[in-house]
Design an enzyme around this catalytic site. Structure first.
Site, PDB file in Angstrom:
ATOM      1  N   SER A 109       3.422  -3.037  10.356  1.00  0.00           N
ATOM      2  CA  SER A 109       4.842  -2.635  10.994  1.00  0.00           C
ATOM      3  C   SER A 109       5.224  -3.964  10.556  1.00  0.00           C
ATOM      4  CB  SER A 109       4.459  -1.824  11.834  1.00  0.00           C
ATOM      5  OG  SER A 109       4.615  -0.945  12.525  1.00  0.00           O
ATOM      6  N   ASN A 128       0.739  -1.469  -0.081  1.00  0.00           N
ATOM      7  CA  ASN A 128       0.010   0.237   0.392  1.00  0.00           C
ATOM      8  C   ASN A 128       0.931   1.063  -0.259  1.00  0.00           C
ATOM      9  OD1 ASN A 128      -1.848   1.894   0.466  1.00  0.00           O
ATOM     10  ND2 ASN A 128      -3.027   1.534   2.473  1.00  0.00           N
ATOM     11  N   TRP A 129       1.122   2.065  -1.775  1.00  0.00           N
ATOM     12  CA  TRP A 129       1.851   3.484  -1.618  1.00  0.00           C
ATOM     13  C   TRP A 129       1.273   4.057  -0.715  1.00  0.00           C
ATOM     14  CZ3 TRP A 129       4.892   3.225  -6.112  1.00  0.00           C
ATOM     15  CH2 TRP A 129       4.738   1.984  -7.118  1.00  0.00           C
ATOM     16  N   LYS A 130       0.202   4.147  -0.829  1.00  0.00           N
ATOM     17  CA  LYS A 130      -0.931   5.803   0.154  1.00  0.00           C
ATOM     18  C   LYS A 130      -0.538   6.920  -0.593  1.00  0.00           C
ATOM     19  CE  LYS A 130      -0.059   3.384   4.601  1.00  0.00           C
ATOM     20  NZ  LYS A 130      -0.127   3.318   5.570  1.00  0.00           N
ATOM     21  N   GLU A 140      -6.467   4.482   7.871  1.00  0.00           N
ATOM     22  CA  GLU A 140      -6.890   6.002   7.033  1.00  0.00           C
ATOM     23  C   GLU A 140      -7.628   6.598   6.683  1.00  0.00           C
ATOM     24  OE1 GLU A 140      -2.758   5.635   5.690  1.00  0.00           O
ATOM     25  OE2 GLU A 140      -1.896   4.753   7.800  1.00  0.00           O
ATOM     26  N   GLY A 160       2.945  -0.649   4.584  1.00  0.00           N
ATOM     27  CA  GLY A 160       2.671   0.013   3.638  1.00  0.00           C
ATOM     28  C   GLY A 160       4.206   0.418   4.012  1.00  0.00           C
ATOM     29  N   GLY A 161       4.520   1.143   5.017  1.00  0.00           N
ATOM     30  CA  GLY A 161       5.820   1.973   4.643  1.00  0.00           C
ATOM     31  C   GLY A 161       7.233   0.645   4.016  1.00  0.00           C
ATOM     32  N   HIS A 212      -9.170   0.966   4.793  1.00  0.00           N
ATOM     33  CA  HIS A 212      -8.121   0.968   5.827  1.00  0.00           C
ATOM     34  C   HIS A 212      -8.713   2.539   6.965  1.00  0.00           C
ATOM     35  CE1 HIS A 212      -3.352   2.422   6.787  1.00  0.00           C
ATOM     36  NE2 HIS A 212      -3.613   1.441   5.855  1.00  0.00           N
ATOM     37  N   GLY A 263       2.566   2.162  10.739  1.00  0.00           N
ATOM     38  CA  GLY A 263       3.459   3.596  10.107  1.00  0.00           C
ATOM     39  C   GLY A 263       4.012   3.463  12.124  1.00  0.00           C
ATOM     40  N   GLU A 300      -5.375  -5.248  10.769  1.00  0.00           N
ATOM     41  CA  GLU A 300      -4.550  -4.388  10.708  1.00  0.00           C
ATOM     42  C   GLU A 300      -4.679  -3.385  12.079  1.00  0.00           C
ATOM     43  OE1 GLU A 300      -2.366  -2.887   6.922  1.00  0.00           O
ATOM     44  OE2 GLU A 300      -4.196  -1.710   7.286  1.00  0.00           O
TER      45      GLU A 300
HETATM   46  C1  PEP Z   1      -1.160   0.049   6.303  1.00  0.00           C
HETATM   47  O1  PEP Z   1      -1.287   1.370   6.258  1.00  0.00           O
HETATM   48  O2  PEP Z   1      -1.421  -0.697   5.609  1.00  0.00           O
HETATM   49  C2  PEP Z   1       0.075  -0.565   7.187  1.00  0.00           C
HETATM   50  C3  PEP Z   1       0.407  -1.896   7.035  1.00  0.00           C
HETATM   51  O3  PEP Z   1       1.137   0.690   6.887  1.00  0.00           O
HETATM   52  P1  PEP Z   1       2.462   0.107   7.988  1.00  0.00           P
HETATM   53  O4  PEP Z   1       3.204  -1.468   7.243  1.00  0.00           O
HETATM   54  O5  PEP Z   1       3.594   0.615   7.465  1.00  0.00           O
HETATM   55  O6  PEP Z   1       1.892  -0.008   9.124  1.00  0.00           O
END
Ligand code: PEP
Length: 244
Positions: free
Chosen positions: A206, A7-9, A100, A227-228, A98, A174, A168
């Site tokens: 994470s 997920n590049w957001k 967010e 994500g990251g 999600h 994050g 999640e």
């Molecule tokens: C996400 O936003 O779906 C996610 C899992 O982010 P991160 O891996 O950065 O925690």
């Protein structure tokens, strides 16, 4: 087969987005013969990069997904994008619900349910995100919150069609924090008890190359939503390799 989704957001300009997609394609092709990656890969770039990413991914086996969609197929919804438009851009999946969007945009389970229906209408596979906040976990409400999110976002027929659910925990996204392996295992078992055995249940929050193998090795963990660590080919690839 497990699914590792990036997920590049709201990250990526044309130059670096294309470079990242091209590098993943290169690695997928290279790995194809010698050391095949034993999972399905999915990237979900921002909407501005979908067309370009679709072109870069063609023939690579790496799937493309959107990060959200509007319930309607088209119309006067400034700034929104429909599931049909995502399918037209080459997407096979769409992330929905999600945290967010739930927390930053006030999305309710009822709205997400409409979006799941829109994804189905357009032939996309929904990647439905669920997860508790830290306060809810500390209050012992995590399982009940996740069960309510599943009940609120899914129709009965969603359980018999292709579906991906991503657990999640909001407090793990994050932050560099992850639940203990026993907590992940327990929550995935709760989710599994509500869904068919074919539904892929991803863990997200994470995930990184250091913790991926342990998490991906748990029962009922059918992949990861990343994500990251999906923003660099090395870390995303290392997570994908951890499936094997
Ligand atoms: C996400 O936003 O779906 C996610 C899992 O982010 P991160 O891996 O950065 O925690």
């Amino acid at each position: 087969m497990k699914l590792v989704a990036g997920n590049w957001k709201m990250n990526g300009m044309r130059a670096d987005g294309l470079a990242l997609a091209a590098e993943l394609v290169r690695r997928a092709r290279e790995a194809d013969g010698a050391e095949p990656v034993v999972c399905e890969l999915l990237i979900c770039p921002p909407a501005t990069l979908l067309a370009m990413a679709h072109e870069a991914l063609t023939g690579s086996g790496i799937a493309l997904g959107g990060q959200d969609c509007h319930p309607a197929a088209k119309g006067a919804f400034t700034g929104d994008i429909s599931a049909e438009m995502l399918a037209d851009a080459g997407c096979r999946y769409v992330i929905l619900g999600h945290s967010e969007r739930r927390h930053g945009h006030g999305e309710s389970n009822a709205l997400i349910r409409e979006k799941v229906a829109a994804a189905r209408r357009a032939g996309l596979v929904p990647v439905l995100c669920v997860g508790e906040t830290l306060a809810q976990r500390q209050a012992g409400e995590a399982s009940a919150v996740v069960a309510a999110q599943l009940a609120g976002c899914l129709e009965d027929h969603d359980r018999v069609h292709e579906l991906v659910v991503a657990y999640e925990p909001v407090w793990a996204i994050g932050t560099g924090l992850t639940p203990g392996l026993d907590d992940i295992r327990a929550m995935h078992a709760v989710i599994r008890s509500d869904l068919s055995p074919e539904t892929r249940i991803l863990y997200g929050g994470s995930v990184n190359p250091a913790n991926a193998a342990a998490i991906l090795g748990l029962p009922d963990v059918d992949g990861a939503l990343v994500g990251g660590a999906s923003l660099a080919a090395d870390t995303f690839w290392a997570i994908a390799r951890a499936c094997g």
